[in-house]
Each structure stands twice: as C-alpha cells, then as structure tokens.
Design an enzyme around this catalytic site. Structure first.
Site, PDB file in Angstrom:
ATOM      1  N   THR A   1      24.801   6.064  11.437  1.00 41.88           N
ATOM      2  CA  THR A   1      24.820   7.200  10.518  1.00 41.88           C
ATOM      3  C   THR A   1      23.716   8.219  10.766  1.00 41.88           C
ATOM      4  OG1 THR A   1      23.579   5.875   8.900  1.00 41.88           O
ATOM      5  CG2 THR A   1      25.983   5.939   8.666  1.00 41.88           C
TER       6      THR A   1
ATOM      7  N   ARG B   1      23.796   0.173   7.012  1.00 49.98           N
ATOM      8  CA  ARG B   1      23.627  -0.457   5.696  1.00 49.98           C
ATOM      9  C   ARG B   1      24.255   0.352   4.573  1.00 49.98           C
ATOM     10  NH1 ARG B   1      17.261  -1.244   5.444  1.00 49.98           N
ATOM     11  NH2 ARG B   1      17.431   0.856   6.297  1.00 49.98           N
TER      12      ARG B   1
ATOM     13  N   ASP C   1      23.721  -5.285   7.069  1.00 52.99           N
ATOM     14  CA  ASP C   1      22.270  -5.224   7.219  1.00 52.99           C
ATOM     15  C   ASP C   1      21.890  -6.211   8.319  1.00 52.99           C
ATOM     16  OD1 ASP C   1      19.525  -5.312   7.063  1.00 52.99           O
ATOM     17  OD2 ASP C   1      19.453  -5.467   4.878  1.00 52.99           O
TER      18      ASP C   1
ATOM     19  N   TYR D   1       6.291  -3.026  18.147  1.00 56.51           N
ATOM     20  CA  TYR D   1       7.473  -2.223  18.444  1.00 56.51           C
ATOM     21  C   TYR D   1       7.724  -2.198  19.950  1.00 56.51           C
ATOM     22  CZ  TYR D   1      10.685   1.716  18.774  1.00 56.51           C
ATOM     23  OH  TYR D   1      11.769   2.504  19.056  1.00 56.51           O
TER      24      TYR D   1
ATOM     25  N   LYS E   1      10.833  -3.927  22.171  1.00 60.59           N
ATOM     26  CA  LYS E   1      11.683  -3.140  23.065  1.00 60.59           C
ATOM     27  C   LYS E   1      11.566  -3.618  24.519  1.00 60.59           C
ATOM     28  CE  LYS E   1      13.539  -0.468  19.986  1.00 60.59           C
ATOM     29  NZ  LYS E   1      14.985  -0.604  19.666  1.00 60.59           N
TER      30      LYS E   1
ATOM     31  N   VAL F   1      12.648  11.369  20.144  1.00 63.20           N
ATOM     32  CA  VAL F   1      13.919  12.043  19.910  1.00 63.20           C
ATOM     33  C   VAL F   1      13.907  12.596  18.491  1.00 63.20           C
ATOM     34  CG1 VAL F   1      16.433  11.825  19.953  1.00 63.20           C
ATOM     35  CG2 VAL F   1      15.024  10.365  21.422  1.00 63.20           C
TER      36      VAL F   1
ATOM     37  N   THR G   1      15.091  12.796  15.333  1.00 74.15           N
ATOM     38  CA  THR G   1      15.988  12.063  14.449  1.00 74.15           C
ATOM     39  C   THR G   1      15.251  11.776  13.142  1.00 74.15           C
ATOM     40  OG1 THR G   1      15.274   9.857  15.140  1.00 74.15           O
ATOM     41  CG2 THR G   1      16.976  10.926  16.481  1.00 74.15           C
TER      42      THR G   1
END
Length: 257
Positions: A10, A33, A59, A148, A152, A181, A183
């Site tokens: 989304t 979600r 979720d 993080y 990744k 990016v 977003t």
C-alpha cells in the site's frame, strides 16, 4: 495472464511495484496490515488497468499473518508467478536504544517472514518450472551499522544462496538493494530526512522498472542506480575497520534525527 503477490503493497516501493505490474497486465494479490487501504488500492488498480486485485490483510510480524500469506503462495489452483517480499520497517535509534521487542519484531518481518514466504512460493514455482521472487533488501546490507543493515544483509545472502540452489529449475530469485527512496518509510519510523542530500534520493517507479529489468536478465542482486552502484563498488574495496567508522559517522550525519 500471470499473478504477482506483493507484501507491503500500500505504500512506497510496494505500491510502485503494484502500479507497474498492474499496468503490465498482471493480476495482483495485495498484502498489508491495513484492510481499508488495501481495498482502496485494489479498486483503483482494477478500475485503471482492468486487472484482478485480490486483497489479503496480514501482519507479517505475527505467525498467523505469515501463515496466511504462505498458504496463498502455496495454492496450486490459483498460482502466484511472482512474489515481491517488500514488507519492512526501520527502528529509530542506535543499538541498545531500541527495545528488544522492537528488534525481534524487525527480525521476524525482515528475516523469518522472508524465509517462510520465499520457501512457500519457490516450492510451488519449482513444481511448475517457472516463477520469480524479489526480496527487497537495502544498500544498508553492505555496511556494518545496526540491526536494520544486519537483517538486510541476511536477506541478500539468503536470496543469492537460494538462487544458486534453484539454478536450472526455472525459478529466479533476486535481492533488490535500493538506497534512499522517497516513500513513507522514514516518516513511519519517526526519522527526519531534511539532512539527506538530494542526490541520494531515488524515485520508486524508476527503481521498480530497473529491478524488473534486472530480474528478467537473471540477476540475483540488483542495485538499481548508477550512483549507488558506484558507492557500493567503493564499499567492496574499503578496509572493514575504516568502513565501520565511516558508516557510523555517515549514519549520524544522514540518519534519523
């Protein structure tokens, strides 16, 4: 007509994948979600492109959510031809500043969910002799800084290893490693972005176009921008100790505030 399943569909990179794949004529299974946002997205893509868009609220930080999506990926009667494992998030704060519960939730979404969903999809795809999986990682995978980046890095290593194991089966796996990016990602994590230079930002739609082209070429790793390819080239030859220090200072300068 083929079907693509996109997690985290989304917003951000996931939404860009949904727009591009719908425009190319793919039916979609949209996973996130927020059921209301999913229904709105599905209606918009159906009305604009005439494709079928299935809504699957889940979720991925919970076993039930992962199991729901894995079951859909394993449905032999309604096969999924392309999986985009895009769902993910960032935590604001350095190591030991973030709660253990939040750290474990990140690993659940970035690693466990990716493993289980990729396995569900690839197993069904191997039986049919065709299919593709894109696991969205990050250029943060290549620098030693934080949970993080570590999560990744796992995505990249897992994806490339699995791609080698499935060579010759007709199933393609690729890790996608974007940089910054534009977003909702940073906003949702409470991270400021005013201190990030303009040249470091990527356009989500252009990123997706480059990623799909790399997948079609059979690449197992995609860094879809010349700027970041150059930066990652430097990272490969930099001494590990120096790289750790630079990553830490860069994170303080350009990271969340």
């Amino acid at each position: 007509m083929t079907t693509a399943l996109i997690t985290g569909s989304t917003a951000g990179i996931g939404a860009a994948f949904a727009r591009r794949l719908a425009a190319d004529g793919h039916d979609l299974v949209l996973v996130a979600r927020d059921a209301k946002r999913l229904r709105e997205q599905a209606t918009e893509l159906h009305d604009r492109h005439g494709i079928e868009a299935e809504v699957l609220p889940a979720d991925l930080s919970e076993d039930k959510g992962i199991e729901t999506v894995a079951a859909r990926l394993g449905d032999r009667k309604n096969p999924v031809d392309l999986l985009i494992n895009n769902a993910g998030f960032g935590n604001k704060g350095r190591y030991l500043e973030v709660s253990m519960a939040d750290e474990l939730t990140m690993l659940k979404v970035h690693c466990e969910a990716v493993l289980r969903l990729t396995s569900a999809a690839a197993g069904a795809m191997r039986e049919r002799g065709r299919g593709g999986v894109v696991n969205v990682a990050s250029v943060a995978a290549f620098v030693p800084r934080g949970t993080y980046g570590a999560s990744k890095a796992w995505v990249v290593q897992f994806t490339q290893g699995a791609a080698r194991d499935l060579a010759g089966t007709g199933v393609r796996l690729m890790a996608l490693c974007p940089g910054f990016v534009r977003t909702e990602f940073h906003q949702r994590a409470g991270m400021g972005t005013d201190n990030i230079p303009g040249w470091m930002w990527l356009d989500a739609d252009k990123l997706v176009a480059a990623a799909l082209a790399d997948l079609a070429r059979g690449k197992s790793l995609s860094i879809p921008d010349p700027r970041y390819k150059a930066l990652m080239g430097l990272v490969k030859v930099a001494p590990r100790g120096l790289l750790g220090g630079v990553a830490s200072r860069t994170g303080r300068k350009y990271g969340p505030r």
